[in-house]
Design a protein around this motif. Sequence first.
Motif, PDB file in Angstrom:
ATOM      1  N   UNK A 219       0.827  -1.205   0.000  1.00  0.00           N
ATOM      2  CA  UNK A 219       0.000   0.000   0.000  1.00  0.00           C
ATOM      3  C   UNK A 219       0.859   1.251   0.000  1.00  0.00           C
ATOM      4  N   UNK A 220       1.926   1.250   0.795  1.00  0.00           N
ATOM      5  CA  UNK A 220       2.809   2.408   0.862  1.00  0.00           C
ATOM      6  C   UNK A 220       3.489   2.665  -0.478  1.00  0.00           C
ATOM      7  N   UNK A 221       4.087   1.630  -1.059  1.00  0.00           N
ATOM      8  CA  UNK A 221       4.775   1.799  -2.340  1.00  0.00           C
ATOM      9  C   UNK A 221       3.809   2.166  -3.453  1.00  0.00           C
ATOM     10  N   UNK A 222       2.623   1.551  -3.451  1.00  0.00           N
ATOM     11  CA  UNK A 222       1.631   1.854  -4.477  1.00  0.00           C
ATOM     12  C   UNK A 222       1.143   3.290  -4.358  1.00  0.00           C
ATOM     13  N   UNK A 269       6.819  21.130  -6.295  1.00  0.00           N
ATOM     14  CA  UNK A 269       7.550  19.889  -6.037  1.00  0.00           C
ATOM     15  C   UNK A 269       7.846  19.730  -4.546  1.00  0.00           C
ATOM     16  N   UNK A 270       8.186  20.831  -3.882  1.00  0.00           N
ATOM     17  CA  UNK A 270       8.465  20.764  -2.447  1.00  0.00           C
ATOM     18  C   UNK A 270       7.199  20.407  -1.665  1.00  0.00           C
ATOM     19  N   UNK A 271       6.071  20.968  -2.065  1.00  0.00           N
ATOM     20  CA  UNK A 271       4.803  20.639  -1.414  1.00  0.00           C
ATOM     21  C   UNK A 271       4.463  19.175  -1.643  1.00  0.00           C
ATOM     22  N   UNK A 276       4.003  13.438   0.232  1.00  0.00           N
ATOM     23  CA  UNK A 276       4.438  12.040   0.171  1.00  0.00           C
ATOM     24  C   UNK A 276       5.071  11.618   1.494  1.00  0.00           C
ATOM     25  N   UNK A 277       5.891  12.481   2.062  1.00  0.00           N
ATOM     26  CA  UNK A 277       6.529  12.177   3.349  1.00  0.00           C
ATOM     27  C   UNK A 277       5.480  12.002   4.442  1.00  0.00           C
ATOM     28  N   UNK A 278       4.478  12.867   4.452  1.00  0.00           N
ATOM     29  CA  UNK A 278       3.428  12.783   5.462  1.00  0.00           C
ATOM     30  C   UNK A 278       2.627  11.495   5.314  1.00  0.00           C
TER      31      UNK A 278
END
Length: 292
Positions: A219-222, A269-271, A276-278
């Motif tokens: 799920x994470x990678x997808x 891109x930074x947002x 993605x990190x969150x």
Amino acid sequence: MTVKARFERNKWPFLFVGANMILFVVWFVVPALLGLYYSFTNSDGNPGEKFIGLANYRELFADPAFYKALGRTFRYIIFQVPLLYVVSLLVALLLSNPKIKGKIIGKIVVFLPWCISGIVTGVMWKWLFGESFGFINYSLKQLGQSPVPWFSDGNMAFLVVVMAAVWAATAFNMLLFMNAIKNVPATLYEAASLDGATSFQKFWHITLPAIRPTSLMVILLATIDATKEFVMVQALTNGGPGTDNMFIVQYIYTTGFDKFKVGYASAVSMVLFMIILLVALIQLKVGGHQND
């Protein structure tokens, strides 16, 4: 043991790790830092950019087009990730079943799409679903049915994108699931059979809990892959019709390379990186609680 002797003894691990660290710095850290710098400038891709502070971010959060592209991306994730999970797990269960014949051929057939680049995937599915030349509409005409507006209707084009993405990504996730299923102790299934459990009960109470860490990884990678989807969509629909299926990475590409607003595109891109990190941190936190 001296430092030189220690290095001689472990030189190959050091070399391999060092090579990967160099590649990581060159292809990730440096571009990330440059992107962060450009996000605070008015860069158009040419030298001479000026520092403008948070102006790009203020413009970004007031831009309806950004929210539309982000919303389309989240919509894509909501549809594509669960479907990919279910299809990959079902295929893995099918090919892991000892009663199934021809599993080697089945694995090859399922695995081939993963070896194809995103551009080729897009071209193949565009050929299949092309409105005036596609194989699907041609077959429908031969059956006396009306052709379907696959790419002139936003929802139908979105459906094709989701199906193509699932078709292309099933193999990798299937391999993860098959490896996890093989590691489930056979004694658990034998005990369940003695207790009269059905196949579904074995799957629900034994297989699913046992493969939970793998499920989290899939799920994470997808989710991360879906958030960054670009090449296949670009080749298949080019974000169309119009901008109905322009995802966030396409929005960044169009803004940066077509409109030459590199500073603004860097801010987007930074947002996206923070989103993605969150998402990754949330999923890892949830997975950590489930494994406790």
